[in-house]
Scaffold this motif. Structure first.
Motif, mmCIF file in Angstrom:
data_model
loop_
_atom_site.group_PDB
_atom_site.id
_atom_site.type_symbol
_atom_site.label_atom_id
_atom_site.label_comp_id
_atom_site.label_asym_id
_atom_site.label_seq_id
_atom_site.Cartn_x
_atom_site.Cartn_y
_atom_site.Cartn_z
ATOM 1 N N SER A 1 -5.793 3.817 4.541
ATOM 2 C CA SER A 1 -6.822 3.336 5.269
ATOM 3 C C SER A 1 -7.636 2.472 4.282
ATOM 4 O O SER A 1 -7.783 1.228 4.616
ATOM 5 C CB SER A 1 -7.840 4.480 5.702
ATOM 6 N N THR A 2 -7.877 2.759 3.308
ATOM 7 C CA THR A 2 -8.888 1.953 2.463
ATOM 8 C C THR A 2 -8.019 0.765 1.857
ATOM 9 O O THR A 2 -8.593 -0.328 1.768
ATOM 10 C CB THR A 2 -9.051 2.888 1.236
ATOM 11 N N CYS A 3 -6.656 1.071 1.547
ATOM 12 C CA CYS A 3 -5.782 -0.002 0.939
ATOM 13 C C CYS A 3 -5.608 -1.101 2.040
ATOM 14 O O CYS A 3 -5.791 -2.405 1.809
ATOM 15 C CB CYS A 3 -4.678 0.552 0.494
ATOM 16 N N CYS B 1 0.780 -1.238 -0.045
ATOM 17 C CA CYS B 1 0.067 0.014 -0.033
ATOM 18 C C CYS B 1 0.862 1.433 -0.094
ATOM 19 O O CYS B 1 0.744 2.446 -0.623
ATOM 20 C CB CYS B 1 -1.088 0.219 1.067
ATOM 21 N N ASP C 1 -3.820 14.463 3.621
ATOM 22 C CA ASP C 1 -5.207 13.674 3.849
ATOM 23 C C ASP C 1 -5.491 12.666 2.886
ATOM 24 O O ASP C 1 -6.017 11.498 3.057
ATOM 25 C CB ASP C 1 -6.190 14.708 4.085
ATOM 26 N N ALA C 2 -5.168 12.800 1.496
ATOM 27 C CA ALA C 2 -5.216 11.868 0.497
ATOM 28 C C ALA C 2 -4.552 10.665 0.584
ATOM 29 O O ALA C 2 -5.015 9.616 0.545
ATOM 30 C CB ALA C 2 -4.670 12.627 -0.847
ATOM 31 N N ARG C 3 -3.420 10.763 1.130
ATOM 32 C CA ARG C 3 -2.405 9.386 1.397
ATOM 33 C C ARG C 3 -3.186 8.673 2.579
ATOM 34 O O ARG C 3 -3.125 7.726 2.441
ATOM 35 C CB ARG C 3 -0.957 10.020 1.787
ATOM 36 N N LYS C 4 -3.302 9.620 3.590
ATOM 37 C CA LYS C 4 -4.002 8.805 4.886
ATOM 38 C C LYS C 4 -5.313 8.025 4.575
ATOM 39 O O LYS C 4 -5.625 6.899 4.843
ATOM 40 C CB LYS C 4 -4.487 9.559 5.873
ATOM 41 N N ALA C 5 -6.170 8.564 3.666
ATOM 42 C CA ALA C 5 -7.286 7.993 3.263
ATOM 43 C C ALA C 5 -7.147 6.822 2.405
ATOM 44 O O ALA C 5 -7.738 5.603 2.482
ATOM 45 C CB ALA C 5 -8.323 8.989 2.395
ATOM 46 N N PHE C 6 -6.329 6.821 1.348
ATOM 47 C CA PHE C 6 -5.747 5.859 0.507
ATOM 48 C C PHE C 6 -5.140 4.665 1.285
ATOM 49 O O PHE C 6 -5.572 3.491 1.276
ATOM 50 C CB PHE C 6 -4.723 6.261 -0.533
ATOM 51 N N LYS D 1 -7.629 -1.912 4.432
ATOM 52 C CA LYS D 1 -8.721 -2.760 4.944
ATOM 53 C C LYS D 1 -9.042 -3.693 3.960
ATOM 54 O O LYS D 1 -9.805 -4.738 4.023
ATOM 55 C CB LYS D 1 -9.738 -1.713 4.944
#
Length: 100
Positions: free
Chosen positions: A95-97, A76, A88-93, A99
């Motif tokens: 997190s999704t990755c 990831c 924030d874009a990296r954190k969101a990515f 999961k």
């Protein structure tokens, strides 16, 4: 005469097995390379992806998620770096990755 035939047959079987194994590795390399190209990976991200992909066994195809949390984190992180994500874009990515 029979001993010669049996010996030649054994050598032929041994060589054919090695050729099939080489073809299997070549096919795996082509597949991993195509996947890396499709994801537009470059540099360290590509190297990490290729390493993970080539280590995948037949029972766990390259398209499946890495088995351990550490491998998943590396994958990831490499994908996020390849996409040049920050903040924030990296954190969101991530997190999704993670999961998946």
């Amino acid at each position: 005469m029979t001993i010669v035939r049996v010996s030649l047959l054994a050598v032929a079987l041994l060589l054919s097995t090695q050729v099939m194994a080489a073809n299997s590795q070549q096919d795996k390399m082509k597949s991993c390379n195509a996947d890396a190209t499709a994801k537009s990976l470059k540099g360290d991200a590509r190297n990490t992806f290729m390493s993970t992909c080539l280590k995948a066994t037949a029972s766990a195809p390259a398209a499946s998620m890495p088995a351990t949390q550490q491998d998943k984190m590396k994958s990831c992180n490499a994908d996020a770096s390849a996409q040049s994500l920050k903040g924030d874009a990296r954190k969101a990515f991530m997190s999704t990755c993670l999961k998946k």
